[in-house]
Design an enzyme around this catalytic site. Structure first.
Site, PDB file in Angstrom:
ATOM      1  N   LEU A   1       0.832  -1.215   0.000  1.00 39.15           N
ATOM      2  CA  LEU A   1       0.000   0.000   0.000  1.00 39.15           C
ATOM      3  C   LEU A   1       0.866   1.264   0.000  1.00 39.15           C
ATOM      4  O   LEU A   1       0.791   2.100   0.884  1.00 39.15           O
ATOM      5  CB  LEU A   1      -0.981   0.005   1.187  1.00 39.15           C
ATOM      6  N   THR A   2       1.703   1.375  -1.024  1.00 40.58           N
ATOM      7  CA  THR A   2       2.442   2.617  -1.253  1.00 40.58           C
ATOM      8  C   THR A   2       1.436   3.648  -1.769  1.00 40.58           C
ATOM      9  O   THR A   2       0.236   3.361  -1.860  1.00 40.58           O
ATOM     10  CB  THR A   2       3.526   2.413  -2.337  1.00 40.58           C
TER      11      THR A   2
ATOM     12  N   ILE B   1       7.636  -6.407  -0.274  1.00 44.23           N
ATOM     13  CA  ILE B   1       8.396  -7.506  -0.893  1.00 44.23           C
ATOM     14  C   ILE B   1       9.908  -7.324  -0.746  1.00 44.23           C
ATOM     15  O   ILE B   1      10.659  -8.279  -0.908  1.00 44.23           O
ATOM     16  CB  ILE B   1       8.025  -7.713  -2.392  1.00 44.23           C
TER      17      ILE B   1
ATOM     18  N   ALA C   1       5.435  -3.386  -7.964  1.00 43.86           N
ATOM     19  CA  ALA C   1       6.585  -2.664  -8.506  1.00 43.86           C
ATOM     20  C   ALA C   1       6.411  -1.172  -8.263  1.00 43.86           C
ATOM     21  O   ALA C   1       5.293  -0.696  -8.057  1.00 43.86           O
ATOM     22  CB  ALA C   1       6.702  -2.908 -10.015  1.00 43.86           C
TER      23      ALA C   1
ATOM     24  N   THR D   1       7.362  -5.327 -18.598  1.00 43.58           N
ATOM     25  CA  THR D   1       6.969  -4.230 -19.487  1.00 43.58           C
ATOM     26  C   THR D   1       7.754  -4.276 -20.799  1.00 43.58           C
ATOM     27  O   THR D   1       8.871  -4.811 -20.837  1.00 43.58           O
ATOM     28  CB  THR D   1       7.243  -2.888 -18.766  1.00 43.58           C
ATOM     29  N   ASP D   2       7.185  -3.669 -21.838  1.00 45.71           N
ATOM     30  CA  ASP D   2       7.918  -3.558 -23.114  1.00 45.71           C
ATOM     31  C   ASP D   2       9.082  -2.571 -23.012  1.00 45.71           C
ATOM     32  O   ASP D   2       9.945  -2.535 -23.890  1.00 45.71           O
ATOM     33  CB  ASP D   2       6.960  -3.137 -24.245  1.00 45.71           C
ATOM     34  N   GLU D   3       9.110  -1.772 -21.924  1.00 43.63           N
ATOM     35  CA  GLU D   3      10.139  -0.727 -21.835  1.00 43.63           C
ATOM     36  C   GLU D   3      11.543  -1.310 -21.686  1.00 43.63           C
ATOM     37  O   GLU D   3      12.534  -0.636 -21.922  1.00 43.63           O
ATOM     38  CB  GLU D   3       9.819   0.254 -20.698  1.00 43.63           C
TER      39      GLU D   3
ATOM     40  N   TYR E   1      13.615   3.026 -14.259  1.00 41.92           N
ATOM     41  CA  TYR E   1      12.483   2.096 -14.165  1.00 41.92           C
ATOM     42  C   TYR E   1      12.706   0.885 -15.061  1.00 41.92           C
ATOM     43  O   TYR E   1      12.646  -0.265 -14.611  1.00 41.92           O
ATOM     44  CB  TYR E   1      11.170   2.810 -14.549  1.00 41.92           C
TER      45      TYR E   1
ATOM     46  N   SER F   1      15.448  -1.396 -13.956  1.00 40.88           N
ATOM     47  CA  SER F   1      15.116  -2.246 -12.795  1.00 40.88           C
ATOM     48  C   SER F   1      14.197  -3.393 -13.224  1.00 40.88           C
ATOM     49  O   SER F   1      14.337  -4.519 -12.745  1.00 40.88           O
ATOM     50  CB  SER F   1      14.481  -1.420 -11.672  1.00 40.88           C
ATOM     51  N   LYS F   2      13.286  -3.136 -14.158  1.00 38.62           N
ATOM     52  CA  LYS F   2      12.418  -4.220 -14.640  1.00 38.62           C
ATOM     53  C   LYS F   2      13.241  -5.220 -15.461  1.00 38.62           C
ATOM     54  O   LYS F   2      13.042  -6.437 -15.359  1.00 38.62           O
ATOM     55  CB  LYS F   2      11.271  -3.658 -15.492  1.00 38.62           C
TER      56      LYS F   2
ATOM     57  N   ASN G   1       1.820  -0.112 -22.872  1.00 37.33           N
ATOM     58  CA  ASN G   1       1.135   0.813 -21.952  1.00 37.33           C
ATOM     59  C   ASN G   1      -0.329   0.434 -21.752  1.00 37.33           C
ATOM     60  O   ASN G   1      -1.059   0.292 -22.730  1.00 37.33           O
ATOM     61  CB  ASN G   1       1.170   2.243 -22.502  1.00 37.33           C
TER      62      ASN G   1
HETATM   63  P1  NAD Z   1       0.988   0.530  -9.868  1.00 43.91           P
HETATM   64  O1  NAD Z   1       2.083   1.489  -9.537  1.00 43.91           O
HETATM   65  O2  NAD Z   1      -0.372   1.042 -10.150  1.00 43.91           O
HETATM   66  O3  NAD Z   1       0.823  -0.535  -8.682  1.00 43.91           O
HETATM   67  C1  NAD Z   1       1.913  -1.122  -8.061  1.00 43.91           C
HETATM   68  C2  NAD Z   1       1.414  -1.802  -6.793  1.00 43.91           C
HETATM   69  O4  NAD Z   1       2.555  -2.411  -6.149  1.00 43.91           O
HETATM   70  C3  NAD Z   1       0.804  -0.834  -5.785  1.00 43.91           C
HETATM   71  O5  NAD Z   1      -0.381  -1.374  -5.250  1.00 43.91           O
HETATM   72  C4  NAD Z   1       1.873  -0.716  -4.698  1.00 43.91           C
HETATM   73  O6  NAD Z   1       1.341  -0.463  -3.408  1.00 43.91           O
HETATM   74  C5  NAD Z   1       2.538  -2.076  -4.776  1.00 43.91           C
HETATM   75  N1  NAD Z   1       3.921  -2.048  -4.287  1.00 43.91           N
HETATM   76  C6  NAD Z   1       4.888  -1.154  -4.616  1.00 43.91           C
HETATM   77  N2  NAD Z   1       6.027  -1.418  -3.939  1.00 43.91           N
HETATM   78  C7  NAD Z   1       5.769  -2.522  -3.190  1.00 43.91           C
HETATM   79  C8  NAD Z   1       6.545  -3.294  -2.276  1.00 43.91           C
HETATM   80  N3  NAD Z   1       7.820  -2.960  -2.004  1.00 43.91           N
HETATM   81  N4  NAD Z   1       5.974  -4.372  -1.684  1.00 43.91           N
HETATM   82  C9  NAD Z   1       4.678  -4.712  -1.947  1.00 43.91           C
HETATM   83  N5  NAD Z   1       3.900  -3.993  -2.783  1.00 43.91           N
HETATM   84  C10 NAD Z   1       4.426  -2.914  -3.395  1.00 43.91           C
HETATM   85  O7  NAD Z   1       1.548  -0.332 -11.081  1.00 43.91           O
HETATM   86  P2  NAD Z   1       0.790  -0.931 -12.351  1.00 43.91           P
HETATM   87  O8  NAD Z   1       0.732   0.089 -13.403  1.00 43.91           O
HETATM   88  O9  NAD Z   1      -0.445  -1.585 -11.889  1.00 43.91           O
HETATM   89  O10 NAD Z   1       1.843  -2.031 -12.803  1.00 43.91           O
HETATM   90  C11 NAD Z   1       1.814  -3.343 -12.259  1.00 43.91           C
HETATM   91  C12 NAD Z   1       2.922  -4.170 -12.911  1.00 43.91           C
HETATM   92  O11 NAD Z   1       2.742  -4.216 -14.318  1.00 43.91           O
HETATM   93  C13 NAD Z   1       4.313  -3.604 -12.660  1.00 43.91           C
HETATM   94  O12 NAD Z   1       5.192  -4.691 -12.448  1.00 43.91           O
HETATM   95  C14 NAD Z   1       4.644  -2.895 -13.969  1.00 43.91           C
HETATM   96  O13 NAD Z   1       6.034  -2.885 -14.208  1.00 43.91           O
HETATM   97  C15 NAD Z   1       3.917  -3.769 -14.965  1.00 43.91           C
HETATM   98  N6  NAD Z   1       3.479  -3.086 -16.201  1.00 43.91           N
HETATM   99  C16 NAD Z   1       2.760  -1.930 -16.137  1.00 43.91           C
HETATM  100  C17 NAD Z   1       2.307  -1.339 -17.318  1.00 43.91           C
HETATM  101  C18 NAD Z   1       1.468  -0.086 -17.304  1.00 43.91           C
HETATM  102  O14 NAD Z   1       1.157   0.466 -18.358  1.00 43.91           O
HETATM  103  N7  NAD Z   1       1.030   0.415 -16.141  1.00 43.91           N
HETATM  104  C19 NAD Z   1       2.622  -1.919 -18.558  1.00 43.91           C
HETATM  105  C20 NAD Z   1       3.360  -3.106 -18.565  1.00 43.91           C
HETATM  106  C21 NAD Z   1       3.776  -3.687 -17.391  1.00 43.91           C
HETATM  107  P1  TYD Z   2       3.461   7.482 -19.011  1.00 44.96           P
HETATM  108  O1  TYD Z   2       1.994   7.382 -18.827  1.00 44.96           O
HETATM  109  O2  TYD Z   2       4.291   8.046 -17.889  1.00 44.96           O
HETATM  110  O3  TYD Z   2       3.976   6.028 -19.435  1.00 44.96           O
HETATM  111  P2  TYD Z   2       5.450   5.565 -19.970  1.00 44.96           P
HETATM  112  O4  TYD Z   2       6.428   6.643 -19.769  1.00 44.96           O
HETATM  113  O5  TYD Z   2       5.712   4.396 -19.099  1.00 44.96           O
HETATM  114  O6  TYD Z   2       5.232   5.221 -21.409  1.00 44.96           O
HETATM  115  O7  TYD Z   2       3.745   8.364 -20.299  1.00 44.96           O
HETATM  116  C1  TYD Z   2       3.202   8.031 -21.562  1.00 44.96           C
HETATM  117  C2  TYD Z   2       3.732   9.036 -22.553  1.00 44.96           C
HETATM  118  O8  TYD Z   2       3.196  10.335 -22.234  1.00 44.96           O
HETATM  119  C3  TYD Z   2       5.245   9.181 -22.516  1.00 44.96           C
HETATM  120  O9  TYD Z   2       5.739   9.426 -23.822  1.00 44.96           O
HETATM  121  C4  TYD Z   2       5.466  10.419 -21.649  1.00 44.96           C
HETATM  122  C5  TYD Z   2       4.244  11.284 -21.962  1.00 44.96           C
HETATM  123  N1  TYD Z   2       3.782  12.163 -20.865  1.00 44.96           N
HETATM  124  C6  TYD Z   2       3.572  13.524 -21.101  1.00 44.96           C
HETATM  125  O10 TYD Z   2       3.765  14.026 -22.232  1.00 44.96           O
HETATM  126  N2  TYD Z   2       3.160  14.310 -20.056  1.00 44.96           N
HETATM  127  C7  TYD Z   2       2.941  13.815 -18.809  1.00 44.96           C
HETATM  128  O11 TYD Z   2       2.579  14.596 -17.885  1.00 44.96           O
HETATM  129  C8  TYD Z   2       3.134  12.408 -18.578  1.00 44.96           C
HETATM  130  C9  TYD Z   2       2.916  11.808 -17.217  1.00 44.96           C
HETATM  131  C10 TYD Z   2       3.554  11.616 -19.652  1.00 44.96           C
END
Ligand code: NAD
Ligand code: TYD
Length: 348
Positions: free
Chosen positions: A36-37, A61, A84, A131-133, A156, A159-160, A185
């Site tokens: 619950l960050t 974790i 994460a 992630t694709d990143e 980020y 680390s992934k 995304n």
């Molecule tokens: P998010 O930031 O919304 O949620 C992350 C969750 O992890 C939160 O509930 C947070 O409380 C918890 N958390 C963080 N640090 C922790 C710790 N030390 N111990 C236990 N819990 C912890 O993230 P999200 O966007 O839901 O992404 C989830 C996963 O999917 C991540 O691994 C991310 O890399 C991956 N991912 C995300 C996207 C995207 O577009 N959001 C795309 C591809 C992959």
């Molecule tokens: P984001 O949602 O942070 O995802 P990621 O960087 O993981 O792809 O950003 C998506 C795209 O939008 C990225 O090219 C950065 C851009 N962006 C903005 O232009 N303004 C903003 O305030 C944010 C948060 C992202």
């Protein structure tokens, strides 16, 4: 009774995965481990938290002692690991938080799982959500495939990438059954408003500037979050061990075009004059190391497991906007307190 540990289940994607597993598999017990960050919120799960096959566990974790104990006490049959630190901009200002959770946290979970099964893994499985990143940035052409070399550019994505390597290494070294998915995304309900789409929805509601980084020509491949949760369900149950699957929306958008579409939808939904949200667009300083383009080739998961997105981008965006407009209380709760401080520092 299968015991499945889902980490990060109180976050954006994790909450959709927990909901999906709890509802679809009454014969599994789903344990949601989350620290619950700022990004985790139990309100995301209030519709399912009273179900008998769901249990929440609060914990970090990155805490080795806690994770060792947890695995000994619960003896999980499977892990779906999503916890994460997930925001690129935060990784630029505080990389170490990403090392702790994304790298050390993942290795703690791998050790916990390895130690309870001691090589007798049978049908057990460790599913790592990535992630694709990790593949870095594309130029104007081409797509990321499962064999694209890793080339992460942000703390980020580094680390992934590191956590993905550890998962593979545990597969090779200890014979641990794993699957990894690398997804593009996501967008949809419960997305924390620090990422592009929910941030801009919130700013449009509040008539605040829309901070587009650089020239706005950066490209992302967007996928509706429920389609990601469907893919995770499918890969967890049907994917082959020691395999990676790319997941994507076949849906590339330059940021500025996406923002303009979102503005037009918001004008219509809020009954505001055409063009009023676009007038809020404000070009701001670029993100350092900003990746130009991400785009996924999702043909492997499509051919091998039959997965494909179920909604078009227009449908998904429409559902997303409707969700934010009818969940203002959620939005107000997550944007009070620390969020204000973050926003002030990030967009000064
Ligand atoms: P998010 O930031 O919304 O949620 C992350 C969750 O992890 C939160 O509930 C947070 O409380 C918890 N958390 C963080 N640090 C922790 C710790 N030390 N111990 C236990 N819990 C912890 O993230 P999200 O966007 O839901 O992404 C989830 C996963 O999917 C991540 O691994 C991310 O890399 C991956 N991912 C995300 C996207 C995207 O577009 N959001 C795309 C591809 C992959
Ligand atoms: P984001 O949602 O942070 O995802 P990621 O960087 O993981 O792809 O950003 C998506 C795209 O939008 C990225 O090219 C950065 C851009 N962006 C903005 O232009 N303004 C903003 O305030 C944010 C948060 C992202």
């Amino acid at each position: 009774m299968m015991k499945i540990l889902i980490t990060g289940g109180a976050g954006f994607i994790g909450s959709h995965v927990v909901r999906k597993f709890v509802k679809t598999y009454p014969s599994y017990t789903i344990y949601n481990l989350d620290a619950l960050t700022y990004a985790g919120n139990l309100e995301n799960l209030k519709d399912i938290d009273a179900l008998p096959n769901y249990e929440f566990i609060k914990g970090d974790i990155a805490n080795e002692e806690f994770i060792t104990r947890l695995f000994k006490d619960y003896v999980f049959d499977g892990v779906v690991h999503l916890a994460a630190e997930s925001h690129v901009d935060r990784s630029i200002s505080d990389p170490m938080a990403f090392v702790k959770t994304n790298v050390i946290g993942t290795v703690n979970l791998l050790n916990g799982f390895k130690n309870i099964w001691q090589g007798n893994f049978n049908d057990k499985r460790f599913y790592h959500v990535s992630t694709d990143e990790v593949y870095g940035s594309l130029g104007a052409d081409g797509l990321f495939t499962e064999t694209t070399p890793y080339d992460p550019n942000s703390p980020y994505s580094a680390s992934k990438a590191s956590s993905d390597h550890f998962v593979r290494a545990y597969g090779e070294t200890y014979g641990m059954p794993y699957v990894i998915t690398n997804c593009s995304n996501n967008y949809g309900p419960y997305h924390f408003p620090e990422k592009l789409i929910p941030l801009f929805i919130n700013n449009i509601i509040e008539k605040k500037p829309l901070p587009v980084y650089g020239d706005g020509k950066y490209t992302r491949d967007w996928l509706f979050v429920e389609d990601h949760a469907n893919a995770i369900d499918l890969v967890f149950h049907k994917g082959s061990n020691h395999e990676t699957y790319n997941i994507g929306g076949f849906n590339e958008w330059q940021n500025i075009d996406l923002v303009k579409l979102l503005c037009d939808i918001m004008d219509q939904k809020l009954s505001r004059p055409v063009g009023s949200s676009q007038a809020l667009i404000s070009y701001v300083k670029d993100r350092p190391g900003h990746d130009l383009r991400y785009a996924i080739d999702a043909s492997k998961i499509n051919k091998e497991l039959g997965w494909k997105p179920s909604v078009t981008f227009e449908e998904g965006l429409d559902k997303t906007v409707d969700w934010y407009l009818s969940n203002e209380e959620w939005l107000n709760n997550v944007t009070s307190g620390d969020y204000q401080e973050y926003y002030k520092n990030m967009y000064k």
